[in-house]
Design an enzyme around this catalytic site. Structure first.
Site, PDB file in Angstrom:
ATOM      1  N   ASP A   9       0.883  -1.289   0.118  1.00 45.55           N
ATOM      2  CA  ASP A   9      -0.076   0.054   0.000  1.00 45.55           C
ATOM      3  C   ASP A   9       0.996   1.152   0.014  1.00 45.55           C
ATOM      4  O   ASP A   9       2.101   1.067   0.410  1.00 45.55           O
ATOM      5  CB  ASP A   9      -0.826  -0.056   1.235  1.00 45.55           C
ATOM      6  CG  ASP A   9      -1.498   1.140   1.540  1.00 45.55           C
ATOM      7  OD1 ASP A   9      -2.313   1.725   0.847  1.00 45.55           O
ATOM      8  OD2 ASP A   9      -1.208   1.735   2.789  1.00 45.55           O
ATOM      9  N   ASP A  11      -0.254   5.161   0.957  1.00 48.10           N
ATOM     10  CA  ASP A  11      -0.502   6.119   1.754  1.00 48.10           C
ATOM     11  C   ASP A  11      -0.646   5.495   3.192  1.00 48.10           C
ATOM     12  O   ASP A  11      -1.523   4.759   3.300  1.00 48.10           O
ATOM     13  CB  ASP A  11      -1.863   6.917   1.593  1.00 48.10           C
ATOM     14  CG  ASP A  11      -1.559   7.712   0.186  1.00 48.10           C
ATOM     15  OD1 ASP A  11      -2.441   7.588  -0.649  1.00 48.10           O
ATOM     16  OD2 ASP A  11      -0.571   8.447   0.396  1.00 48.10           O
ATOM     17  N   GLY A  52      -9.665  10.383  -2.750  1.00 51.71           N
ATOM     18  CA  GLY A  52      -9.860  11.626  -2.406  1.00 51.71           C
ATOM     19  C   GLY A  52     -11.172  12.307  -3.108  1.00 51.71           C
ATOM     20  O   GLY A  52     -11.859  12.961  -2.475  1.00 51.71           O
ATOM     21  N   HIS A  81     -10.217  18.106  -7.004  1.00 51.09           N
ATOM     22  CA  HIS A  81      -9.408  16.913  -7.002  1.00 51.09           C
ATOM     23  C   HIS A  81      -8.142  17.064  -7.813  1.00 51.09           C
ATOM     24  O   HIS A  81      -7.266  16.989  -7.041  1.00 51.09           O
ATOM     25  CB  HIS A  81      -9.961  15.511  -7.022  1.00 51.09           C
ATOM     26  CG  HIS A  81      -9.136  14.468  -6.337  1.00 51.09           C
ATOM     27  ND1 HIS A  81      -8.467  13.623  -7.470  1.00 51.09           N
ATOM     28  CD2 HIS A  81      -8.708  14.185  -5.365  1.00 51.09           C
ATOM     29  CE1 HIS A  81      -7.785  12.676  -6.516  1.00 51.09           C
ATOM     30  NE2 HIS A  81      -7.955  13.195  -5.372  1.00 51.09           N
TER      31      HIS A  81
END
Ligand code: XBP
Ligand code: MG
Length: 249
Positions: A9, A11, A52, A81
């Site tokens: 992953d 973030d 997001g 975004h």
């Protein structure tokens, strides 16, 4: 069964990026003259929504707006975004976010053992490019055999789709790989794809239920690649081996 790939992953796992994301969201809101500012407490709750654009849409839903204002704001999401992503990638490209402790050593050890590296992330390719080049150098991206991310799948984490896409790109069954995650959504996505998962939580995810993880480490620092592989695919018990040998005609 030997481990042939580590699927990371991004973030919260490769790097503690969410404070930088939060700041970029808030600056994009300010530049659009929207009266929105996400506090750390707001953002920790909003992180339950991955993606997001989806996170902004969820926030708008919570404002209780009706009619044309809600429509106008919803139509604004893609540009909002995109603006946030420009702000975020500029900050990361300038070296604003380092890798978490232990990450680079684990990458190096895996590669030294001819284990491939891959990514399965909800964030955008632009964000991943900026982070990997800023932290691992101009060839940082090349170290990953597969980068599965963002809108490549319709259903984001906790759906398993992004991990299934990474496994397909690697040409591996889930038993041949390990997922490295930081959040409950990520853990569910990895395990939903059949992967053994190690979780390394952070400020944003430490309060989440990560108890289903096969391994939990507060930090990857000191986690050796060979130790991780032994935990994920322990050698068969000697008795089992002896039984198999004796059972042969
Ligand atoms: C975490 C996410 C992302 C980031 C923000 O992704 O859910 O949405 O919070 O990045 P990961 P975007 O799977 O790497 O933990 O604004 O690009 O979505
Ligand atoms: Mg994460």
């Amino acid at each position: 069964m030997s481990i042939e790939a580590l699927i990371f992953d991004v973030d919260g796992t490769l790097a503690d990026t969410e404070e930088a994301h939060r700041a970029a969201f808030n600056e994009a809101f300010r530049q659009q003259r929207l009266p929105w500012q996400w506090s750390r407490e707001d953002y920790r709750e909003l992180l339950a929504i991955t993606g997001g654009k989806e996170r902004i849409a969820h926030y708008i839903d919570g404002l209780g707006l009706r009619g044309s204002e809600r429509v106008w704001l919803t139509e604004l999401i893609p540009e909002l975004h995109a603006q946030k992503t420009r702000l975020y990638t500029a900050f990361v490209a300038a070296g604003g976010v380092p890798l978490r402790a232990g990450v680079e050593a684990l990458l190096d050890e895996a590669e030294a053992a001819s284990c491939r590296l891959a990514i399965a992330s909800t964030t955008t390719a632009a964000n991943i490019d900026a982070l990997l080049q800023a932290t691992l150098g101009p060839r940082g991206l090349d170290r990953f055999a597969v980068i599965a991310c963002g809108d490549q799948v319709r259903r984001k984490k906790p759906a398993p789709d992004i991990y299934r896409l990474a496994l397909a790109g690697l040409g591996l069954e889930p038993e041949r790989a390990i997922a490295v995650e930081d959040s409950a959504n990520g853990l569910r996505a990895a395990q939903g794809a059949g992967l053994w998962a190690v979780v390394t939580p952070n400020f944003w995810t430490e309060g989440q239920d990560l108890s289903a993880a096969e391994l939990r480490r507060d930090s990857l620092e000191g986690l050796r690649f060979d130790e991780l592989c032994a935990l994920a695919s322990p050698p068969p018990a000697p008795g089992l081996l002896r039984g198999l040998v004796e059972a042969r005609p």
